[in-house]
Design an enzyme around this catalytic site. Structure first.
Site, PDB file in Angstrom:
ATOM      1  N   HIS A  62      10.960  -7.426  -1.784  1.00 38.37           N
ATOM      2  CA  HIS A  62      11.797  -7.062  -0.754  1.00 38.37           C
ATOM      3  C   HIS A  62      11.164  -7.841   0.279  1.00 38.37           C
ATOM      4  O   HIS A  62      10.487  -8.788   0.114  1.00 38.37           O
ATOM      5  CB  HIS A  62      11.764  -5.727  -0.546  1.00 38.37           C
ATOM      6  CG  HIS A  62      10.550  -5.063  -0.015  1.00 38.37           C
ATOM      7  ND1 HIS A  62       9.380  -5.054  -0.656  1.00 38.37           N
ATOM      8  CD2 HIS A  62      10.236  -4.325   1.262  1.00 38.37           C
ATOM      9  CE1 HIS A  62       8.493  -4.527  -0.195  1.00 38.37           C
ATOM     10  NE2 HIS A  62       8.836  -4.240   1.098  1.00 38.37           N
ATOM     11  N   HIS A  64      10.196  -7.700   3.198  1.00 41.18           N
ATOM     12  CA  HIS A  64       9.018  -7.164   4.272  1.00 41.18           C
ATOM     13  C   HIS A  64       7.900  -8.287   4.056  1.00 41.18           C
ATOM     14  O   HIS A  64       7.438  -8.664   2.737  1.00 41.18           O
ATOM     15  CB  HIS A  64       8.597  -5.901   3.926  1.00 41.18           C
ATOM     16  CG  HIS A  64       9.301  -4.721   4.707  1.00 41.18           C
ATOM     17  ND1 HIS A  64       9.541  -3.299   4.161  1.00 41.18           N
ATOM     18  CD2 HIS A  64      10.097  -4.635   5.594  1.00 41.18           C
ATOM     19  CE1 HIS A  64      10.293  -2.603   4.919  1.00 41.18           C
ATOM     20  NE2 HIS A  64      10.543  -3.619   5.905  1.00 41.18           N
ATOM     21  N   ASP A  66       4.729  -8.775   4.139  1.00 47.41           N
ATOM     22  CA  ASP A  66       3.643  -8.522   3.461  1.00 47.41           C
ATOM     23  C   ASP A  66       3.839  -8.648   1.838  1.00 47.41           C
ATOM     24  O   ASP A  66       2.765  -8.658   1.027  1.00 47.41           O
ATOM     25  CB  ASP A  66       2.929  -7.028   3.525  1.00 47.41           C
ATOM     26  CG  ASP A  66       3.715  -6.023   3.214  1.00 47.41           C
ATOM     27  OD1 ASP A  66       5.102  -5.847   3.817  1.00 47.41           O
ATOM     28  OD2 ASP A  66       3.345  -4.648   2.962  1.00 47.41           O
ATOM     29  N   ASP A 212       7.300  -0.792  -2.885  1.00 44.55           N
ATOM     30  CA  ASP A 212       7.666  -0.020  -1.758  1.00 44.55           C
ATOM     31  C   ASP A 212       8.546   0.959  -1.875  1.00 44.55           C
ATOM     32  O   ASP A 212       9.949   0.669  -2.205  1.00 44.55           O
ATOM     33  CB  ASP A 212       7.713  -0.746  -0.492  1.00 44.55           C
ATOM     34  CG  ASP A 212       6.524  -1.696  -0.239  1.00 44.55           C
ATOM     35  OD1 ASP A 212       5.670  -1.751  -1.091  1.00 44.55           O
ATOM     36  OD2 ASP A 212       6.507  -2.058   1.078  1.00 44.55           O
TER      37      ASP A 212
HETATM   38 ZN    ZN Z   1       7.922  -2.701   2.581  1.00 42.61          ZN
END
Ligand code: ZN
Length: 304
Positions: A62, A64, A66, A212
């Site tokens: 995804h 994000h 990180d 996540d």
């Molecule tokens: Zn995330």
């Protein structure tokens, strides 16, 4: 026949002095697959002596940071180190544009081709297949669309019992049927029972990567009986409200998912920077699922 995950990063959101953002490398019979590529992943590849030019497929869960901020640096290093073979990247559709923007503005072009595969993020799809392996996406539930990945070996043909085949002088044309699990019937109609001439080959191995996500039992049918399950475990259960707000899972919940999925083994990771000591995190997951390990940088998990 190796099937092994190496952990390169286990931290959520921000790195700490001891933990790197998420990344893993999966080695399946010497084919290397990278899963997520947080900032600094290339340094981890060097540290753990992974032959990174042999990675031909990178999977990004995804958008994000990180989980992908390490990608452009790594792509550039592969170019500088002389890569000339194509690289497949699987990720959210927006990722393609971001990479193009980052890569096309320095006047240089990569020596190798990037083949981008935009992931469908609302339903599970098979995204890779060869004669040994199939990879499918797992739809996760996070603040933004997020995709897990299920790596599963294909069923292998049954093994011929050599002595038996020689003893009965079976023709080569019989081998195909027997390996496929069928009985062999000769031209006189005589039946040679499959189980008398073959043994099963080893069971296909599987690895599910669930990055996540909020606690979500909808993934259970897909990961049922998986050999090795990686599940995020950002918080402990005393922060369950924070976990729900941010669409993350607690270590207790990760243990429950592993137990309900009847996984053989659980790896937990994506730890909040607030947990310096991870033993309590581990014990919490183990209260639900005994065979749990922490995703520690440099650790390798092998399915025999
Ligand atoms: Zn995330």
């Amino acid at each position: 026949m190796i099937f092994e995950v190496t952990i390169l990063g286990s931290s959520s959101a921000t790195p700490t002095a001891f933990r790197h953002p998420t990344s893993q490398v999966l080695n399946i019979n010497e084919k290397l697959f990278m899963i997520d590529c947080g900032e600094g992943t290339q340094i981890q590849l060097i540290r753990y002596k992974i032959k990174y030019q042999r990675i031909n497929h990178i999977f990004i869960s995804h958008m994000h940071g990180d989980h992908y901020f390490g990608l452009v640096g790594f792509l550039s290093t592969m170019h500088l180190q002389g890569r000339n073979t194509p690289l497949n990247i699987y990720g959210p559709p927006e990722l393609e544009q971001i990479l193009q923007l980052q890569l096309n503005n320095n006047g240089n072009h990569l020596n190798y081709q990037i083949i981008f595969h935009a992931l469908e993020q609302t339903e599970s799809k098979v995204i890779f297949e060869d004669k040994e392996l199939q990879i499918e996406t797992i739809v996760l539930s996070h603040r933004i669309p997020c995709t897990g990945f299920l790596f599963r070996e294909k069923e292998r043909p049954r093994k011929l019992i050599r002595d038996k085949v020689i003893e009965y002088d079976l023709p080569i044309s019989a081998f195909h049927d027997l390996k496929d699990g069928k009985d062999y019937i000769d031209e006189n109609g005589k039946v040679y029972k499959n189980e008398d001439f073959t043994t099963p080959s080893r069971a296909p191995r599987s690895y599910a990567y669930c990055s996540d996500t909020i606690y979500n039992e909808a993934i259970l049918p897909q990961i049922n009986n998986v050999d090795l399950l990686y599940h995020e475990s950002t918080f402990m259960n005393d922060s369950i409200l924070r976990a729900q707000e941010t669409f993350h899972t607690t270590s207790l919940q990760a243990g429950i998912i592993a137990a309900k999925a009847k996984a053989q083994k659980l790896i937990i990771g994506h730890f909040s920077a607030r947990y310096r000591d991870l033993q309590p995190v581990l014990l919490e997951a183990r209260s639900q699922f005994e065979n749990t390990s922490l995703a520690i940088e440099g650790e390798k998990f092998r399915i025999e």
